[in-house]
Design an enzyme around this catalytic site. Structure first.
Site, PDB file in Angstrom:
ATOM      1  CG  ASP A  81      -6.909  35.252  21.015  1.00 56.37           C
ATOM      2  OD1 ASP A  81      -8.053  35.724  20.982  1.00 56.37           O
ATOM      3  OD2 ASP A  81      -5.866  35.958  21.090  1.00 56.37           O
ATOM      4  CG  ASP A 132      -9.029  41.907  23.326  1.00 58.94           C
ATOM      5  OD1 ASP A 132      -8.891  40.904  24.067  1.00 58.94           O
ATOM      6  OD2 ASP A 132      -8.421  42.044  22.258  1.00 58.94           O
ATOM      7  CD  GLU A 179     -12.417  36.518  16.856  1.00 58.80           C
ATOM      8  OE1 GLU A 179     -11.300  36.517  16.309  1.00 58.80           O
ATOM      9  OE2 GLU A 179     -12.588  36.265  18.058  1.00 58.80           O
TER      10      GLU A 179
HETATM   11  O1  MIG Z   1      -4.341  40.555  18.744  1.00 55.88           O
HETATM   12  O2  MIG Z   1      -2.680  36.943  22.294  1.00 55.88           O
HETATM   13  O3  MIG Z   1      -8.335  38.658  23.156  1.00 55.88           O
HETATM   14  O4  MIG Z   1      -6.774  37.937  25.341  1.00 55.88           O
HETATM   15  O5  MIG Z   1      -4.013  38.485  25.182  1.00 55.88           O
HETATM   16  C1  MIG Z   1      -4.449  40.304  20.121  1.00 55.88           C
HETATM   17  C2  MIG Z   1      -2.723  38.285  22.610  1.00 55.88           C
HETATM   18  C3  MIG Z   1      -4.429  38.837  20.368  1.00 55.88           C
HETATM   19  C4  MIG Z   1      -6.366  38.878  21.826  1.00 55.88           C
HETATM   20  C5  MIG Z   1      -6.999  38.243  23.007  1.00 55.88           C
HETATM   21  C6  MIG Z   1      -6.194  38.566  24.231  1.00 55.88           C
HETATM   22  C7  MIG Z   1      -4.770  38.102  24.063  1.00 55.88           C
HETATM   23  C8  MIG Z   1      -4.163  38.749  22.821  1.00 55.88           C
HETATM   24  N1  MIG Z   1      -4.989  38.436  21.659  1.00 55.88           N
END
Ligand code: MIG
Length: 806
Positions: A404, A483, A407
């Protein structure tokens, strides 16, 4: 005649009326070189090159001042091509491809692409380099249908839109927000007249204007680096997509459990909550394969650690979950807490594995753990170091990894990512600024993760899920659409996104079922679960503080409904697994737009609320609140209802679609392979169910099986079960032709036949079916009427079945 392999110097004086050609930004043309498949022009400060890359693919690269970066997306190297003619006169060079001709005039830098009928379909009108990058403008000759571009919001058809390629974390993104987490700069032009693909392979900030400013112009710009374009030709959209996938690689075969239903939230913790969740599924007989652990399993958000307070006995917990038939996927972010008592940080420092500021200091930015440093995933050594960090998670028994925030997302910089001058090192040690390579950071993280898992557990197919990605990223991981929001509009958007991501080379895609931000109504959640059945990556996920979203969280009525919906996924698993196998081989999407299979049908280009699942099933999910029916368009010829064999012809139909019922149609002439319900893929289904849709009195189909977790299939340990069914008068035969030596462990095989006409039913019902096994053994079973429109019979399963007659 051309002398193959010989480089001919044409020279500016030959073709340019004695005047040396000049380009506004590249300066004077100095010389031109050409070979059998390549044309290079040398300007004072730039080098345009045209190369026949692979059958049907031409690469145009224009380097200015410095050499282009090695591609992160393209896996193939140029091929030695035969059957392509390269014609050169002084002024221009032409390449004859099977599906058109491409001409390039290095003096004027004009490029023109004509289709197989000699009609112009695309022209490069001008290309300009400046300090802010390169801008190229193309005449699109009236084309109005453009798709692809990976993960983009609305509209479905990209004609008339502008968009940016710059991987961005934007929670609760609005319906038309741009850009999002991944960038795939592959634009597919597709309409009944023909198709082509344009792959602009540059990972810096780039933009597309597809007829928005000028209705006949496609404008592309990239802020850094060389202009890199692959023109992918083909006789139809499917061939263009297949060729693009040859260029950028195929999805690897995932482990079978990754095709099951998956339950996630931010976050399930502590351990007991996770175990209760697992029991919750098994007690209610709702199938589920995977549980996700979001950031709260860690110790203070330190990657690769467990919270001593909330997860004191992870190994024990994982053993229990495995015993219950669950797999576990843990989240891992790129930010490594800058904390000298944290081993991962210390070992990364020793390896010099983190990205640096121009001054040489490590770049430090805030994410969940507070101040963090970030791995230099573009660098091979850093990737190796990173991959090894997964060891303790694997040792505890974790099954898959979820990347996650890659980017990358940074909380406290003005641009919410790395500053543009942060330095990264590419594979060959070359230093680049973040501005040049931003869009591949996430993909290279997924790569580092996958390569690590492959090294650490070489016999297991890894499962990696990533949020950020770039073209070619399907080689490393599945992706999800980030999200999103709990609304019907987002449910529709999810499907629109899947369709365009699919034709951009990435079949393994899904969305957070129910919407990440917000709380779906029970009905919306069930409808999203319904779409999920036919979504390659099927996972419910929701944000911090959201209401419970387990399939049983909405009351008894919905628990039953949701169970039936998820059961459907497990019944369809043999088909779904086969669809993955096909996508792994041909690169075509699993959730695919109608135009892939029906390129001459105009309607097929308009529809983004129905799709083909593989090439034999058409799915028309309900995407509107309170709907009880749906208008469905059926292309081609005849289709039969998946559920009861009702026949429908080509055209528009209003079909019933009450809550829990997804309209699904099967192409006449198809044998689908389904099975009895199991609670997870770790359980063997008892019965293989062949559903024969044979209104036209014949049908065929095939299903792929293997062990679902290792690479043994590469050495012949698989089964491709081919079946053909013919009905004639009052007789029917089913012939089986198995390939490979894998033996699925079903106990029974049921054959259900929808012959399309009641007249046939009465002839078949009450007869005896005779099964013949390869060795000659015979068995008999009664043919019984099943439901309104079908007959069926059941035999003990044997992979040796050679035929059944009835
Ligand atoms: O700043 O890990 O898209 O699926 O639950 C949020 C917490 C960070 C973004 C992800 C989401 C995840 C969440 N993350």
């Amino acid at each position: 005649m051309l002398v193959y392999g010989l480089i001919l110097l044409i020279g500016a004086q030959l073709g340019f009326n004695g005047r040396a050609a000049q380009n506004a930004t590249l300066g004077k043309l100095v010389k031109i070189e050409k070979s059998r498949k390549e044309l290079s022009a040398y300007y004072q400060s730039g080098k345009p090159k045209l190369l026949l890359f692979k059958p049907g693919i031409v690469h145009i690269s224009i380097e200015r001042d410095s050499a282009a970066l090695k591609s992160f997306a393209v896996i193939e190297s140029p091929e030695n091509l035969t059957g392509h003619k390269v014609k050169a006169t002084g002024r221009k060079m032409g390449m004859d491809l099977p599906d058109g001709t491409i001409e390039f005039m290095p003096g004027s830098m004009k490029l023109s692409f004509k289709d197989a009928n000699g009609k112009e379909v695309l022209d490069l009108e001008d290309i300009l380099f400046s300090d802010s990058g390169v801008v190229a403008r193309f005449d699109i000759h009236g084309a109005r249908n453009f798709y692809g571009l990976g993960e983009k919001t609305l509209p479905y058809n990209k004609y008339g839109s502008r968009c940016t390629m710059w991987n961005t974390d934007f929670p609760a993104y609005p319906l038309t927000y741009d850009p999002l987490y991944e960038s795939i700069p592959f634009l597919l032009k597709a309409d009944p007249k023909g198709a082509y693909g344009l792959f602009f392979d540059n990972p810096s900030r780039a933009s597309f204007d597809i007829g928005a400013t000028d209705s006949n112009t496609l404008a592309y710009s990239a802020s850094k680096g060389a202009f890199q374009l692959y023109i992918v030709t083909g006789k139809n959209p499917a061939q263009v997509v297949e060729r693009f996938s040859q260029l950028t690689g195929k999805m690897n075969m995932p482990p079978r459990w990754a095709l099951g239903y998956q339950q996630s939230r931010w976050s399930y913790y502590p351990e007991q909550t996770v175990l209760n969740l697992a029991h919750g599924f098994r007690e209610r007989s709702i199938p589920c394969d995977v549980i996700y652990l979001d950031i709260n399993y860690m110790d203070g958000y330190r990657c690769f650690t467990w919270s001593p307070k909330d997860f004191p006995t992870p190994k024990l917990m994982l053993d229990t979950l495995h015993d219950l038939g669950f797999k576990v996927v843990t989240i891992i972010d790129p930010g490594i807490k800058a904390d000298s008592s944290y081993g991962v940080y210390e070992s990364g420092l020793k390896k010099g594995a983190f990205v640096r500021e121009p001054s040489g200091k490590y770049f430090v930015g805030d994410v969940w753990p507070g101040a963090c440093v970030f791995p230099d995933f573009l660098n091979k050594k850093a990737r190796e170091w990173w991959g090894n960090q997964y060891k303790p998670l694997l040792a505890a028994g974790v099954d898959g990894m979820w990347n996650d925030m890659n980017e990358p997302s940074v909380f406290n910089t003005p641009n919410k990512t790395f500053p543009l001058n942060v330095m990264e090192k590419t594979g060959n040690g070359e230093k680049v600024t973040h501005a040049e390579v931003h869009n591949v950071y996430g993909m290279q993280m997924a790569r580092a993760t996958r390569e690590g898992l492959e090294r650490l557990e070489p016999d297991k197919r890894p499962f990696v899920l990533t949020r950020s990605n770039y073209a070619g990223g399907q080689r490393y991981s599945a992706m999800w659409t980030g999200d999103n929001v709990s609304s019907y509009a987002h449910l529709k958007l999810a499907l629109t996104m899947f369709l365009n991501i699919g034709v951009s080379g990435q079949p393994f895609v899904g969305s957070d079922v129910g919407g990440f931000v917000g709380n779906p109504s029970p009905e919306l959640f069930s409808r999203w679960l319904e779409l999920g059945v036919f979504t390659p990556f099927y996972r419910t996920h929701s944000t911090w503080g959201s209401k419970p979203r387990e399939p049983w969280a909405f009351g008894a009525k919905y628990t039953k409904l949701n169970r039936e919906i998820i059961d459907r996924r497990y019944e369809l698993l043999p088909e779904i697994y086969t669809a993955f196998r096909n996508a792994h081989l041909d690169g075509l999407p699993i959730v695919r737009p109608l135009y892939i299979d029906y390129p001459y049908d105009k309607e097929a280009y308009k529809l983004s609320d129905e799709f083909l699942f593989g090439d034999r099933m058409l799915v028309a999910p309900v995407l509107d609140s309170a709907a009880v029916d749906k208008d469905v368009y059926l292309p081609g010829k005849k289709w039969l209802s998946f559920y009861n064999g009702t026949e429908l012809d080509r055209g528009w139909h209003k079909v019933e679609a009450p809550l829990g019922h997804t309209p699904v149609f099967v192409k006449d002439g198809t044998i689908l392979f389904t099975q009895s319900v199991v609670q997870s893929t770790s359980e063997q289904a008892d019965t293989l169910v062949l559903r024969v849709y044979a209104a036209g009195a014949s049908a065929d189909g095939k299903a792929y099986f293997d062990d679902g977790e290792t690479y043994a299939y590469r050495h012949g340990d698989y089964l491709m079960l081919n079946a053909v069914c013919e009905l004639k008068n009052a007789r029917g035969t089913l012939l089986f032709n198995p390939e490979g030596r894998y033996v699925p462990r079903y106990k029974y095989v049921t054959v259900r036949i929808y012959p399309g006409s009641v007249k046939y039913l009465s002839r078949f019902a009450g007869k005896t079916a005779m099964l013949r096994v390869a060795g000659g053994k015979m068995l008999s079973a009664p043919v019984i009427r099943s439901g309104e429109n079908a007959v069926e019979f059941t035999f003990p399963f044997s992979p040796e079945i050679s035929s059944i007659s009835f």
